[in-house]
Design an enzyme around this catalytic site. Structure first.
Site, PDB file in Angstrom:
ATOM      1  CE1 TYR A 154      -4.093   1.930   0.590  1.00  0.00           C
ATOM      2  CE2 TYR A 154      -2.937   2.933   2.441  1.00  0.00           C
ATOM      3  CZ  TYR A 154      -4.016   2.898   1.583  1.00  0.00           C
ATOM      4  OH  TYR A 154      -5.026   3.830   1.711  1.00  0.00           O
ATOM      5  CE  LYS A 158      -4.047   4.680  -1.495  1.00  0.00           C
ATOM      6  NZ  LYS A 158      -5.076   5.018  -2.518  1.00  0.00           N
TER       7      LYS A 158
HETATM    8  N1  LIG Z   1     -10.618   5.844   4.945  1.00  0.00           N
HETATM    9  C1  LIG Z   1      -9.443   6.319   5.270  1.00  0.00           C
HETATM   10  O1  LIG Z   1      -9.200   6.640   6.434  1.00  0.00           O
HETATM   11  C2  LIG Z   1      -8.372   6.499   4.222  1.00  0.00           C
HETATM   12  C3  LIG Z   1      -7.117   6.962   4.638  1.00  0.00           C
HETATM   13  C4  LIG Z   1      -6.131   7.144   3.669  1.00  0.00           C
HETATM   14  C5  LIG Z   1      -6.391   6.896   2.327  1.00  0.00           C
HETATM   15  N2  LIG Z   1      -7.617   6.441   1.943  1.00  0.00           N
HETATM   16  C6  LIG Z   1      -7.833   6.209   0.510  1.00  0.00           C
HETATM   17  O2  LIG Z   1      -9.033   6.852   0.114  1.00  0.00           O
HETATM   18  C7  LIG Z   1      -9.711   6.076  -0.885  1.00  0.00           C
HETATM   19  C8  LIG Z   1     -11.108   5.710  -0.409  1.00  0.00           C
HETATM   20  O3  LIG Z   1     -11.022   5.006   0.824  1.00  0.00           O
HETATM   21  P1  LIG Z   1     -12.307   4.411   1.583  1.00  0.00           P
HETATM   22  O4  LIG Z   1     -11.928   4.240   3.006  1.00  0.00           O
HETATM   23  O5  LIG Z   1     -13.501   5.218   1.225  1.00  0.00           O
HETATM   24  O6  LIG Z   1     -12.365   2.947   0.923  1.00  0.00           O
HETATM   25  P2  LIG Z   1     -13.609   1.923   0.825  1.00  0.00           P
HETATM   26  O7  LIG Z   1     -13.011   0.556   0.871  1.00  0.00           O
HETATM   27  O8  LIG Z   1     -14.661   2.273   1.817  1.00  0.00           O
HETATM   28  O9  LIG Z   1     -14.184   2.212  -0.645  1.00  0.00           O
HETATM   29  C9  LIG Z   1     -13.455   1.919  -1.806  1.00  0.00           C
HETATM   30  C10 LIG Z   1     -14.426   1.637  -2.931  1.00  0.00           C
HETATM   31  O10 LIG Z   1     -13.653   1.267  -4.091  1.00  0.00           O
HETATM   32  C11 LIG Z   1     -14.304   0.195  -4.740  1.00  0.00           C
HETATM   33  N3  LIG Z   1     -13.327  -0.580  -5.526  1.00  0.00           N
HETATM   34  C12 LIG Z   1     -12.358  -1.402  -5.057  1.00  0.00           C
HETATM   35  N4  LIG Z   1     -11.702  -1.975  -6.073  1.00  0.00           N
HETATM   36  C13 LIG Z   1     -12.252  -1.497  -7.224  1.00  0.00           C
HETATM   37  C14 LIG Z   1     -12.000  -1.734  -8.610  1.00  0.00           C
HETATM   38  N5  LIG Z   1     -11.032  -2.573  -9.013  1.00  0.00           N
HETATM   39  N6  LIG Z   1     -12.756  -1.077  -9.513  1.00  0.00           N
HETATM   40  C15 LIG Z   1     -13.738  -0.238  -9.110  1.00  0.00           C
HETATM   41  N7  LIG Z   1     -14.024   0.016  -7.816  1.00  0.00           N
HETATM   42  C16 LIG Z   1     -13.289  -0.609  -6.879  1.00  0.00           C
HETATM   43  C17 LIG Z   1     -14.896  -0.636  -3.598  1.00  0.00           C
HETATM   44  O11 LIG Z   1     -15.927  -1.501  -4.039  1.00  0.00           O
HETATM   45  C18 LIG Z   1     -15.366   0.452  -2.651  1.00  0.00           C
HETATM   46  O12 LIG Z   1     -16.702   0.818  -2.897  1.00  0.00           O
HETATM   47  C19 LIG Z   1      -8.814   4.858  -1.132  1.00  0.00           C
HETATM   48  O13 LIG Z   1      -7.953   5.117  -2.236  1.00  0.00           O
HETATM   49  C20 LIG Z   1      -8.017   4.750   0.163  1.00  0.00           C
HETATM   50  O14 LIG Z   1      -6.808   4.068  -0.044  1.00  0.00           O
HETATM   51  C21 LIG Z   1      -8.602   6.232   2.863  1.00  0.00           C
END
Ligand SMILES: NC(=O)c1ccc[n+]([C@@H]2O[C@H](COP(=O)([O-])OP(=O)(O)OC[C@H]3O[C@@H](n4cnc5c(N)ncnc54)[C@H](O)[C@@H]3O)[C@@H](O)[C@H]2O)c1
Length: 251
Positions: A154, A158
């Site tokens: 990851y 990232k």
């Molecule tokens: N939530 C956090 O605290 C956090 C922190 C740092 C970074 N992020 C980043 O922010 C973004 C969103 O995070 P989140 O927590 O909302 O994630 P989440 O897992 O809740 O949602 C991600 C969505 O992406 C979809 N997805 C996964 N693989 C896919 C594919 N191959 N094609 C199409 N859709 C796909 C999933 O079905 C899901 O609906 C991500 O890139 C994550 O790495 C999140």
């Protein structure tokens, strides 16, 4: 919130069915955009569409790791609407483990969704943006991009998003296309909410603001970075993290 800032605009969000993606779909739609989102979770996606004002939000089942599928999705929207103003590369996954336990599949899957997916969609959208001399590409990094224990796949993906954004920003600039990234900190998504007790308290104590963020905090930053008025900002990584990315806090 400005309910007409995005009127007339076509905004694409990957991974819009839940979490941060859903918050952004709702925010762009509330600001007047026509929003298209891609995901693989049909049930959650249908909920998002049902909760949106009629016709404002369209879901497509698209695996963004499949370059041809991502291109077909974006080309069809551009054909129908004649424009692609904003692309938000939000979809991401984690497969955490110490390096000795990361399988080739878990390495490849994390790179494929977080990094290659952003490349696939950006490559497909860029031609349409270039044609109109306008575009905003926002990609999702993470506070983990600087390094985090038990996440080399990851972290690499990232950090790759940061490099991708900076390199692409140089190519987009002469065509009116900006490229920026958001690096979220600890945001209240279902994953974090499921963590309770001492582990959670320890984590939150490391945040200078002493609290987690909300998906709406990310959506507000995204709505600014993808707006017309952010047109002189490109190649940046915006930490939205309550200060955790600043560095160690010893008090
Ligand atoms: N939530 C956090 O605290 C956090 C922190 C740092 C970074 N992020 C980043 O922010 C973004 C969103 O995070 P989140 O927590 O909302 O994630 P989440 O897992 O809740 O949602 C991600 C969505 O992406 C979809 N997805 C996964 N693989 C896919 C594919 N191959 N094609 C199409 N859709 C796909 C999933 O079905 C899901 O609906 C991500 O890139 C994550 O790495 C999140």
């Amino acid at each position: 919130m400005n309910n007409s800032r995005y009127s007339e605009q076509v905004v694409l969000v990957t991974g819009g069915a839940q979490g941060l993606g859903r918050a952004m779909v709702e925010r762009f739609s509330a600001e007047g955009a026509t929003v298209y989102f891609a995901d693989l979770n049909d049930a959650a996606a249908q909920d998002v569409v049902a909760a949106s004002p009629d016709g404002s939000t369209t879901y497509s089942r698209v695996d963004i790791t499949d370059a041809a599928a991502a291109k077909a999705w974006i080309d069809q929207i551009a054909d129908e609407r004649g424009r692609v103003d904003v692309l938000v590369n939000n979809a991401g996954i984690i497969r955490d483990n110490r390096i000795e336990n990361i399988s080739p599949e878990d390495w490849n899957a994390v790179i494929a969704v977080n990094l290659t997916g952003a490349f696939n969609c950006t490559q497909a959208a860029f031609g349409h943006m270039k044609n109109r001399g306008y575009g905003r590409v926002l990609s999702f990094s993470s506070m983990s991009w600087r390094g985090n224990f038990g996440q080399v796949n990851y972290v690499a993906a990232k950090a790759g998003v940061v490099g991708f954004t900076r390199g692409f920003a140089l190519e987009g600039a002469r065509h009116g296309v900006t490229a920026n990234a958001i690096a979220p900190g600890l945001i209240e998504t279902p994953m974090l909410a499921s963590m309770n007790g001492p582990a959670r308290e320890k984590l939150v104590a490391k945040v200078p603001m002493r609290s987690t963020g909300k998906p709406e905090d990310i959506a507000a930053a995204a709505a600014f970075l993808c707006s017309h008025e952010a047109g002189y900002i490109t190649g940046v990584v915006l930490d939205v993290d309550g200060g955790i990315g600043i560095g160690s806090s010893i008090r």
